[in-house]
Design a protein around this motif. Structure first.
Motif, PDB file in Angstrom:
ATOM      1  N   ILE A  16      -7.431  -1.434  -2.967  1.00  0.00           N
ATOM      2  CA  ILE A  16      -7.672  -1.815  -4.368  1.00  0.00           C
ATOM      3  C   ILE A  16      -7.748  -0.583  -5.262  1.00  0.00           C
ATOM      4  O   ILE A  16      -7.149  -0.536  -6.336  1.00  0.00           O
ATOM      5  CB  ILE A  16      -8.961  -2.649  -4.477  1.00  0.00           C
ATOM      6  CG1 ILE A  16      -8.814  -3.949  -3.686  1.00  0.00           C
ATOM      7  CG2 ILE A  16      -9.305  -2.943  -5.928  1.00  0.00           C
ATOM      8  CD1 ILE A  16     -10.109  -4.707  -3.497  1.00  0.00           C
TER       9      ILE A  16
ATOM     10  N   TYR B 141       0.829  -1.213   0.000  1.00  0.00           N
ATOM     11  CA  TYR B 141       0.000   0.000   0.000  1.00  0.00           C
ATOM     12  C   TYR B 141       0.862   1.261   0.000  1.00  0.00           C
ATOM     13  O   TYR B 141       0.516   2.254  -0.646  1.00  0.00           O
ATOM     14  CB  TYR B 141      -0.956  -0.007   1.192  1.00  0.00           C
ATOM     15  CG  TYR B 141      -2.012   1.054   1.095  1.00  0.00           C
ATOM     16  CD1 TYR B 141      -2.942   1.031   0.062  1.00  0.00           C
ATOM     17  CD2 TYR B 141      -2.081   2.088   2.013  1.00  0.00           C
ATOM     18  CE1 TYR B 141      -3.907   2.014  -0.043  1.00  0.00           C
ATOM     19  CE2 TYR B 141      -3.047   3.062   1.919  1.00  0.00           C
ATOM     20  CZ  TYR B 141      -3.960   3.024   0.890  1.00  0.00           C
ATOM     21  OH  TYR B 141      -4.920   4.007   0.777  1.00  0.00           O
TER      22      TYR B 141
ATOM     23  N   LEU C 108     -14.109   1.906  -4.268  1.00  0.00           N
ATOM     24  CA  LEU C 108     -12.706   1.507  -4.366  1.00  0.00           C
ATOM     25  C   LEU C 108     -11.710   2.532  -3.817  1.00  0.00           C
ATOM     26  O   LEU C 108     -10.534   2.209  -3.652  1.00  0.00           O
ATOM     27  CB  LEU C 108     -12.358   1.166  -5.812  1.00  0.00           C
ATOM     28  CG  LEU C 108     -13.064  -0.080  -6.354  1.00  0.00           C
ATOM     29  CD1 LEU C 108     -12.678  -0.319  -7.798  1.00  0.00           C
ATOM     30  CD2 LEU C 108     -12.757  -1.300  -5.517  1.00  0.00           C
TER      31      LEU C 108
ATOM     32  N   THR D  65       1.979   1.784  -3.467  1.00  0.00           N
ATOM     33  CA  THR D  65       0.825   2.236  -4.250  1.00  0.00           C
ATOM     34  C   THR D  65       0.550   3.716  -4.020  1.00  0.00           C
ATOM     35  O   THR D  65       0.343   4.476  -4.970  1.00  0.00           O
ATOM     36  CB  THR D  65      -0.417   1.404  -3.868  1.00  0.00           C
ATOM     37  OG1 THR D  65      -0.155   0.041  -4.157  1.00  0.00           O
ATOM     38  CG2 THR D  65      -1.636   1.865  -4.606  1.00  0.00           C
TER      39      THR D  65
ATOM     40  N   PHE E  66     -12.713   0.339  -0.108  1.00  0.00           N
ATOM     41  CA  PHE E  66     -11.574  -0.562  -0.311  1.00  0.00           C
ATOM     42  C   PHE E  66     -10.410   0.211  -0.929  1.00  0.00           C
ATOM     43  O   PHE E  66     -10.034  -0.026  -2.070  1.00  0.00           O
ATOM     44  CB  PHE E  66     -11.962  -1.724  -1.237  1.00  0.00           C
ATOM     45  CG  PHE E  66     -13.117  -2.543  -0.736  1.00  0.00           C
ATOM     46  CD1 PHE E  66     -12.952  -3.371   0.361  1.00  0.00           C
ATOM     47  CD2 PHE E  66     -14.352  -2.472  -1.344  1.00  0.00           C
ATOM     48  CE1 PHE E  66     -14.012  -4.135   0.834  1.00  0.00           C
ATOM     49  CE2 PHE E  66     -15.418  -3.220  -0.885  1.00  0.00           C
ATOM     50  CZ  PHE E  66     -15.257  -4.049   0.212  1.00  0.00           C
TER      51      PHE E  66
END
Length: 121
Positions: free
Chosen positions: A106, A26, A99, A29, A103
């Motif tokens: 993701i 994460y 998303l 990301t 979440f």
């Protein structure tokens, strides 16, 4: 040694390792999302500072990040930030709600490594 104690230790250790793996993925990301938005990626790793710049990516003043500290208001504010952030990356409201808010692991993975381009709306 008690077999229950051993199984608890194994579960605890594997959970910690899995948690660290997810955190690292994460963090990478979010680094990519920050870079796509024109901010230094290292800011995504600094607690609380990453809230300020995520709010800026959403197109609002960084001072609004203080709203994350107010109970119940922070939930509504996080939804607003997710929807505005999604709009700035060319994503719709449904994508943003599910998303980027519900979440985010993701959603940010899709934005960070996908073809989405940042454009401040």
């Amino acid at each position: 040694m008690d077999s229950n104690l051993l199984s608890e230790q194994i579960f605890s250790t594997s959970s910690a390792v899995l948690g660290i793996i997810f955190y690292v993925i994460y963090a990478i990301t979010m680094w990519k999302v920050f870079v796509k938005a024109g901010y230094p990626g290292i800011l995504a790793l600094i607690p609380i500072v990453n809230w300020v710049f995520l709010v800026k990516i959403a197109g609002m003043s960084g001072w609004f990040a203080l709203l994350y500290l107010i109970p119940f208001v922070n939930i509504i504010f996080a939804i607003v930030v997710a929807i505005k952030e999604g709009a700035n990356f060319g994503k719709g409201g449904v994508f943003s709600f599910f998303l980027l808010w519900l979440f985010p692991f993701i959603g940010h993975l899709i934005i960070g490594f996908g073809s989405a381009q940042y454009r401040k709306v």
